[in-house]
Design a protein around this motif. Structure first.
Motif, mmCIF file in Angstrom:
data_model
loop_
_atom_site.group_PDB
_atom_site.id
_atom_site.type_symbol
_atom_site.label_atom_id
_atom_site.label_comp_id
_atom_site.label_asym_id
_atom_site.label_seq_id
_atom_site.Cartn_x
_atom_site.Cartn_y
_atom_site.Cartn_z
ATOM 1 N N THR A 24 0.815 -1.219 0.000
ATOM 2 C CA THR A 24 0.000 0.000 0.000
ATOM 3 C C THR A 24 0.848 1.268 0.000
ATOM 4 O OG1 THR A 24 -0.122 0.174 2.435
ATOM 5 C CG2 THR A 24 -1.759 -1.229 1.346
ATOM 6 N N GLN A 25 2.147 1.139 0.252
ATOM 7 C CA GLN A 25 2.999 2.317 0.407
ATOM 8 C C GLN A 25 3.303 2.978 -0.937
ATOM 9 O OE1 GLN A 25 3.718 3.557 3.696
ATOM 10 N NE2 GLN A 25 1.963 2.155 3.636
ATOM 11 N N LYS A 26 3.178 4.307 -0.963
ATOM 12 C CA LYS A 26 3.328 5.072 -2.192
ATOM 13 C C LYS A 26 4.501 6.045 -2.096
ATOM 14 C CE LYS A 26 -1.675 5.086 -3.106
ATOM 15 N NZ LYS A 26 -2.874 5.949 -3.268
ATOM 16 N N GLU A 27 4.998 6.428 -3.255
ATOM 17 C CA GLU A 27 5.994 7.488 -3.414
ATOM 18 C C GLU A 27 7.289 7.211 -2.658
ATOM 19 O OE1 GLU A 27 4.474 11.459 -2.905
ATOM 20 O OE2 GLU A 27 2.442 10.829 -3.463
ATOM 21 N N VAL A 28 7.679 5.945 -2.597
ATOM 22 C CA VAL A 28 8.936 5.592 -1.959
ATOM 23 C C VAL A 28 9.527 4.397 -2.689
ATOM 24 C CG1 VAL A 28 7.767 4.133 -0.240
ATOM 25 C CG2 VAL A 28 10.068 5.024 0.221
ATOM 26 N N ASP A 29 10.819 4.446 -2.936
ATOM 27 C CA ASP A 29 11.535 3.376 -3.621
ATOM 28 C C ASP A 29 12.129 2.448 -2.568
ATOM 29 O OD1 ASP A 29 12.868 1.790 -5.436
ATOM 30 O OD2 ASP A 29 14.463 3.243 -5.850
ATOM 31 N N TYR A 30 11.680 1.206 -2.555
ATOM 32 C CA TYR A 30 12.162 0.282 -1.529
ATOM 33 C C TYR A 30 12.401 -1.117 -2.106
ATOM 34 C CZ TYR A 30 7.409 -1.693 -1.331
ATOM 35 O OH TYR A 30 6.212 -2.289 -1.644
ATOM 36 N N GLU A 31 13.213 -1.873 -1.392
ATOM 37 C CA GLU A 31 13.365 -3.300 -1.638
ATOM 38 C C GLU A 31 13.122 -4.022 -0.311
ATOM 39 O OE1 GLU A 31 17.318 -4.488 -2.704
ATOM 40 O OE2 GLU A 31 18.266 -3.409 -1.047
ATOM 41 N N LEU A 32 12.554 -5.217 -0.396
ATOM 42 C CA LEU A 32 12.278 -6.008 0.796
ATOM 43 C C LEU A 32 13.235 -7.189 0.841
ATOM 44 C CD1 LEU A 32 10.575 -6.756 3.267
ATOM 45 C CD2 LEU A 32 8.958 -7.890 1.713
ATOM 46 N N ILE A 33 13.932 -7.346 1.964
ATOM 47 C CA ILE A 33 14.887 -8.439 2.125
ATOM 48 C C ILE A 33 14.462 -9.285 3.329
ATOM 49 C CG2 ILE A 33 17.312 -9.062 2.472
ATOM 50 C CD1 ILE A 33 18.066 -6.348 1.292
ATOM 51 N N PRO A 34 13.742 -10.379 3.084
ATOM 52 C CA PRO A 34 13.347 -11.248 4.200
ATOM 53 C C PRO A 34 14.451 -12.263 4.515
ATOM 54 C CG PRO A 34 12.314 -12.004 2.172
ATOM 55 C CD PRO A 34 13.135 -10.784 1.812
ATOM 56 N N ILE A 35 14.623 -12.542 5.800
ATOM 57 C CA ILE A 35 15.570 -13.563 6.240
ATOM 58 C C ILE A 35 14.761 -14.716 6.829
ATOM 59 C CG2 ILE A 35 17.565 -14.062 7.682
ATOM 60 C CD1 ILE A 35 18.042 -11.943 5.516
ATOM 61 N N ASP A 36 14.805 -15.848 6.155
ATOM 62 C CA ASP A 36 13.987 -17.000 6.551
ATOM 63 C C ASP A 36 14.542 -17.650 7.824
ATOM 64 O OD1 ASP A 36 12.316 -19.148 6.723
ATOM 65 O OD2 ASP A 36 13.068 -20.169 4.940
ATOM 66 N N ASN A 37 13.703 -17.657 8.862
ATOM 67 C CA ASN A 37 14.096 -18.317 10.115
ATOM 68 C C ASN A 37 12.976 -19.231 10.614
ATOM 69 O OD1 ASN A 37 16.051 -18.675 12.262
ATOM 70 N ND2 ASN A 37 14.669 -17.525 13.575
ATOM 71 N N LYS A 38 12.144 -19.704 9.694
ATOM 72 C CA LYS A 38 10.990 -20.521 10.086
ATOM 73 C C LYS A 38 11.409 -21.848 10.695
ATOM 74 C CE LYS A 38 8.878 -20.318 6.082
ATOM 75 N NZ LYS A 38 9.751 -19.379 5.356
ATOM 76 N N LYS A 39 12.605 -22.307 10.390
ATOM 77 C CA LYS A 39 13.098 -23.562 10.971
ATOM 78 C C LYS A 39 14.178 -23.298 12.017
ATOM 79 C CE LYS A 39 12.062 -26.290 6.839
ATOM 80 N NZ LYS A 39 12.617 -27.188 5.776
ATOM 81 N N ASN A 40 14.154 -22.084 12.546
ATOM 82 C CA ASN A 40 15.119 -21.682 13.585
ATOM 83 C C ASN A 40 16.566 -21.886 13.134
ATOM 84 O OD1 ASN A 40 13.072 -21.020 15.538
ATOM 85 N ND2 ASN A 40 12.769 -23.218 15.840
ATOM 86 N N GLN A 41 16.830 -21.414 11.913
ATOM 87 C CA GLN A 41 18.172 -21.552 11.365
ATOM 88 C C GLN A 41 19.196 -20.704 12.109
ATOM 89 O OE1 GLN A 41 15.283 -21.026 9.678
ATOM 90 N NE2 GLN A 41 15.525 -21.365 7.486
ATOM 91 N N TYR A 42 18.739 -19.631 12.749
ATOM 92 C CA TYR A 42 19.664 -18.694 13.395
ATOM 93 C C TYR A 42 19.431 -18.675 14.906
ATOM 94 C CZ TYR A 42 20.108 -17.029 8.608
ATOM 95 O OH TYR A 42 20.309 -16.955 7.254
ATOM 96 N N ASN A 43 20.497 -18.441 15.648
ATOM 97 C CA ASN A 43 20.374 -18.277 17.100
ATOM 98 C C ASN A 43 20.657 -16.839 17.512
ATOM 99 O OD1 ASN A 43 23.127 -18.003 16.819
ATOM 100 N ND2 ASN A 43 23.669 -19.523 18.365
ATOM 101 N N SER A 44 20.717 -15.943 16.515
ATOM 102 C CA SER A 44 21.066 -14.553 16.787
ATOM 103 C C SER A 44 20.393 -13.631 15.783
ATOM 104 C CB SER A 44 22.581 -14.362 16.708
ATOM 105 O OG SER A 44 22.911 -12.985 16.692
ATOM 106 N N ALA A 45 19.647 -12.639 16.296
ATOM 107 C CA ALA A 45 19.063 -11.628 15.418
ATOM 108 C C ALA A 45 20.150 -10.833 14.715
ATOM 109 C CB ALA A 45 18.166 -10.702 16.224
ATOM 110 N N ARG A 46 21.249 -10.581 15.411
ATOM 111 C CA ARG A 46 22.338 -9.799 14.839
ATOM 112 C C ARG A 46 22.911 -10.469 13.595
ATOM 113 N NH1 ARG A 46 22.235 -9.271 20.325
ATOM 114 N NH2 ARG A 46 22.830 -7.268 21.287
ATOM 115 N N ILE A 47 23.144 -11.767 13.691
ATOM 116 C CA ILE A 47 23.729 -12.499 12.560
ATOM 117 C C ILE A 47 22.739 -12.562 11.401
ATOM 118 C CG2 ILE A 47 24.506 -14.777 11.805
ATOM 119 C CD1 ILE A 47 25.730 -15.128 14.610
ATOM 120 N N ALA A 48 21.468 -12.834 11.711
ATOM 121 C CA ALA A 48 20.452 -12.929 10.653
ATOM 122 C C ALA A 48 20.273 -11.591 9.939
ATOM 123 C CB ALA A 48 19.132 -13.399 11.257
#
Length: 261
Positions: A24-48
């Motif tokens: 819904t967001q207008k007038e802004v140039d953006y990219e979305l970068i999701p980090i998949d952690n659905k299987k608990n691949q990471y133990n740290s938000a910082r690293i992910a």
């Protein structure tokens, strides 16, 4: 001017709702970068989050929770417009705390929880703070490349640590008005949060008399350094259970404020 939105995905349904809202967001140039952690691949938000930051092409990096919702179609543009007004900064957030003598003071315009409750004192313009909340914060890509997240494990206080590092680097941190809804009720504090805070204050306590966060104030000197984290943890836990009992909740709040001073 492009922004990179970086978020950790633990729940596909929550993330799908986020994507629909983002559209819904207008007038802004953006990219979305999701980090998949659905299987608990990471133990740290910082690293992910760092993995996402390394992929980012935007001028600004926006680290945010996937349960953030934009409340109008120009909300993201408004945030970017505010950020562009600040020439030099370490970290910018939408909720944060200045240095105070008493308990931490939360400043924000965002709402939180299923009832969209106000969660702090309002602000009208760009405001300088010590630290910002993890739910939504911004760094320049060029600055981040030389000031990346630490390798510490865990899921708490990573934005706070970035803020402290920025202050040590001679930068200022700010919060800005934002038309956002954080769906989470803000009750993620657990014993791991306490241990994260203790590690943080042991790491930075010789440089800061106290660290003010949106959950609590961390003392680096005196006996309060040792007992306040555990007292706060206990009182916060009791308060969450007693919110429906107004009179008892007020009594607990008085005790809490007494020990926070």
């Amino acid at each position: 001017m492009k922004v990179s939105l970086i978020t950790i995905v633990n729940n596909e349904i929550v993330f799908d709702d986020f994507k629909e809202n983002l559209k819904t967001q207008k007038e802004v140039d953006y990219e979305l970068i999701p980090i998949d952690n659905k299987k608990n691949q990471y133990n740290s938000a910082r690293i992910a989050l760092d993995i996402g930051a390394q992929k980012a092409q935007g001028d600004y990096l926006i680290f945010l929770h996937p349960d953030i919702r934009f409340l109008d179609d120009l909300a993201l543009k408004s945030i970017v417009d505010y950020v562009r007004k600040i020439n030099d900064f370490g970290v910018i957030g939408v909720a944060g705390c200045p240095v105070t003598k008493g308990k931490s003071q939360i400043l924000t315009t965002i709402v939180q929880g299923k009832n969209r409750d106000k969660v702090g004192s309002d602000l009208k313009d760009i405001t300088r703070v010590q630290t910002v909340d993890e739910c939504f914060f911004i760094e320049k890509n060029t600055y981040y490349k030389n000031n990346r997240f630490s390798k510490d494990s865990g899921w708490h206080l990573y934005a706070v640590e970035q803020c402290l590092e920025a202050l040590l680097n001679g930068k200022n941190n700010y919060i800005i008005p934002a038309h956002l809804w954080h769906i989470s009720p803000g009750d993620s504090e657990n014993i791991n949060y306490v241990y994260s805070g203790i590690r943080l204050i042991n790491k930075y306590g010789d440089k800061f008399e106290s660290v003010n966060t949106t959950v609590e104030k961390w003392y680096s000197k005196g006996v309060r350094k040792y007992y306040m984290p555990w007292l706060n943890f206990l009182l916060h836990k009791i308060k969450r259970k007693l919110r429906k009992n107004t009179n008892l909740y007020k009594k607990i709040q008085k005790i809490y404020l007494k020990y926070e001073r």
